[in-house]
Design a protein around this motif. Structure first.
Motif, mmCIF file in Angstrom:
data_model
loop_
_atom_site.group_PDB
_atom_site.id
_atom_site.type_symbol
_atom_site.label_atom_id
_atom_site.label_comp_id
_atom_site.label_asym_id
_atom_site.label_seq_id
_atom_site.Cartn_x
_atom_site.Cartn_y
_atom_site.Cartn_z
ATOM 1 N N VAL A 1 74.366 177.010 35.299
ATOM 2 C CA VAL A 1 73.190 177.658 34.729
ATOM 3 C C VAL A 1 73.266 179.164 34.921
ATOM 4 O O VAL A 1 73.460 179.635 36.043
ATOM 5 N N PRO A 2 73.119 179.953 33.853
ATOM 6 C CA PRO A 2 73.133 181.408 33.986
ATOM 7 C C PRO A 2 72.033 181.844 34.962
ATOM 8 O O PRO A 2 70.873 181.435 34.841
ATOM 9 N N GLY A 3 72.436 182.642 35.951
ATOM 10 C CA GLY A 3 71.469 183.108 36.937
ATOM 11 C C GLY A 3 71.130 182.071 37.969
ATOM 12 O O GLY A 3 70.212 182.240 38.764
ATOM 13 N N GLY A 4 71.872 180.953 37.995
ATOM 14 C CA GLY A 4 71.574 179.878 38.932
ATOM 15 C C GLY A 4 71.738 180.277 40.373
ATOM 16 O O GLY A 4 71.163 179.677 41.266
ATOM 17 N N GLY A 5 72.498 181.314 40.615
ATOM 18 C CA GLY A 5 72.698 181.738 41.985
ATOM 19 C C GLY A 5 71.611 182.636 42.515
ATOM 20 O O GLY A 5 71.575 182.992 43.679
ATOM 21 N N SER A 6 70.657 182.969 41.634
ATOM 22 C CA SER A 6 69.590 183.885 42.080
ATOM 23 C C SER A 6 68.481 183.128 42.757
ATOM 24 O O SER A 6 68.389 181.920 42.653
ATOM 25 N N VAL B 1 75.187 169.890 44.806
ATOM 26 C CA VAL B 1 74.154 170.079 43.777
ATOM 27 C C VAL B 1 73.875 171.564 43.568
ATOM 28 O O VAL B 1 73.772 172.039 42.425
ATOM 29 N N LEU B 2 73.778 172.307 44.662
ATOM 30 C CA LEU B 2 73.545 173.749 44.546
ATOM 31 C C LEU B 2 74.716 174.438 43.848
ATOM 32 O O LEU B 2 74.517 175.378 43.056
ATOM 33 N N ASP B 3 75.916 173.969 44.098
ATOM 34 C CA ASP B 3 77.093 174.531 43.430
ATOM 35 C C ASP B 3 77.060 174.230 41.930
ATOM 36 O O ASP B 3 77.401 175.088 41.106
ATOM 37 N N PHE B 4 76.644 173.007 41.570
ATOM 38 C CA PHE B 4 76.493 172.669 40.149
ATOM 39 C C PHE B 4 75.512 173.645 39.491
ATOM 40 O O PHE B 4 75.734 174.121 38.378
ATOM 41 N N TRP B 5 74.419 173.914 40.202
ATOM 42 C CA TRP B 5 73.384 174.798 39.671
ATOM 43 C C TRP B 5 73.915 176.216 39.459
ATOM 44 O O TRP B 5 73.699 176.836 38.412
ATOM 45 N N LYS B 6 74.642 176.715 40.447
ATOM 46 C CA LYS B 6 75.180 178.081 40.346
ATOM 47 C C LYS B 6 76.180 178.208 39.206
ATOM 48 O O LYS B 6 76.220 179.218 38.506
ATOM 49 N N VAL B 7 76.999 177.188 39.044
ATOM 50 C CA VAL B 7 78.078 177.251 38.047
ATOM 51 C C VAL B 7 77.576 176.984 36.633
ATOM 52 O O VAL B 7 77.989 177.641 35.679
ATOM 53 N N ASP C 1 65.066 167.655 28.944
ATOM 54 C CA ASP C 1 65.530 169.039 28.755
ATOM 55 C C ASP C 1 65.851 169.720 30.082
ATOM 56 O O ASP C 1 65.952 170.951 30.147
ATOM 57 N N ALA C 2 66.008 168.933 31.152
ATOM 58 C CA ALA C 2 66.305 169.512 32.471
ATOM 59 C C ALA C 2 67.529 170.419 32.400
ATOM 60 O O ALA C 2 68.521 170.099 31.736
ATOM 61 N N ALA C 3 67.449 171.546 33.100
ATOM 62 C CA ALA C 3 68.553 172.510 33.087
ATOM 63 C C ALA C 3 69.799 171.956 33.757
ATOM 64 O O ALA C 3 70.924 172.324 33.405
ATOM 65 N N LEU C 4 69.605 171.086 34.739
ATOM 66 C CA LEU C 4 70.732 170.450 35.429
ATOM 67 C C LEU C 4 70.367 169.002 35.704
ATOM 68 O O LEU C 4 69.265 168.708 36.177
#
Length: 233
Positions: free
Chosen positions: A228-233, A220-226, A144-147
């Protein structure tokens, strides 16, 4: 799911799963992504290497599935930052030896060993989040990992990286031997019946053959930001 794996808001603690073959750079990438986000990190391969070292210390053969599984169940290991301890002794360098890595690759095919280490891996899931690297993080341990990211790199590039790492540490290394061992380990990892090395259906496959560590971390950080909602926080 344990209470530790639930955030204060009642939602599961987010996990970024980074899987890939030997020397794909996933460990270094995972640590840097975790540092950037202020999250915990799980080097699942270290648990298998610790089990391998403990088994070797006891004189067990890699073919002794029951014996090695018993070692895994009773593994006396702890992680303190970058330091790794086995039975109270710092073994961060010892578990990176090629003989330990090869032994770990062989015993990782045993379902009993994988089951023994499963809950220990899941216990690393604590707020505010976890970056987990391994070979089955996105498929088995944290489905169930978010990314989910699956790092790949051609075997020659990976062998050259490992050779450079070993030489920098003052350990003698021969590229042709590393290349042969790496191909054998890739075959074992991808062909085993228990949790084979394959990308999850919803994983981002990232080829790092021609990327620097910094570029891979940023991807990887860009994948997370794009994704996942709120991934850039």
């Amino acid at each position: 799911m344990t209470t530790d794996s639930i955030s204060s808001a009642g939602a599961p603690v987010p996990v970024i799963a980074i899987d890939g073959p030997t020397a794909s750079g996933k460990g270094t990438v995972a640590h840097r992504v975790a540092k950037a986000l202020g999250w915990a990190v799980l080097d699942s391969g270290a648990l298998y290497r610790l089990t391998a070292l403990a088994a070797l210390n006891r004189g067990l053969a890699a073919e002794d599935e029951a014996g090695v599984a018993g070692v895994a169940r009773g593994l006396d290991a702890r992680f303190e930052g970058r330091h790794i301890y086995l039975e109270g002794v710092e073994v961060g360098e010892a578990i990176r030896q090629e003989r330990v890595g090869n032994f770990a690759s062989r015993i990782a095919a045993y379902p009993a060993v994988r089951q023994a280490l499963l809950e220990r891996q899941r216990a690393f899931r604590v707020p505010p989040g976890l970056v987990a690297d391994g070979r089955d993080m996105g498929t088995v341990v944290f489905p169930d990992a978010a990314l989910k990211v699956f790092l790949v790199a051609d075997v020659e590039a990976r062998a050259e990286r490992r050779c450079k790492q070993l030489i920098e540490k003052g350990i003698s290394a021969k590229l042709s031997d590393l290349l042969r061992d790496m191909r054998e380990r890739d075959a074992r990892d991808t062909q085993r019946s228990a949790a084979p090395l394959v990308p999850a259906a919803d994983a981002h496959v990232l080829d790092s053959s021609n990327l620097t560590i910094e570029q891979t971390v940023q991807a990887v950080l860009d994948f997370w930001k794009v994704s996942v909602p709120g991934g850039g926080s």
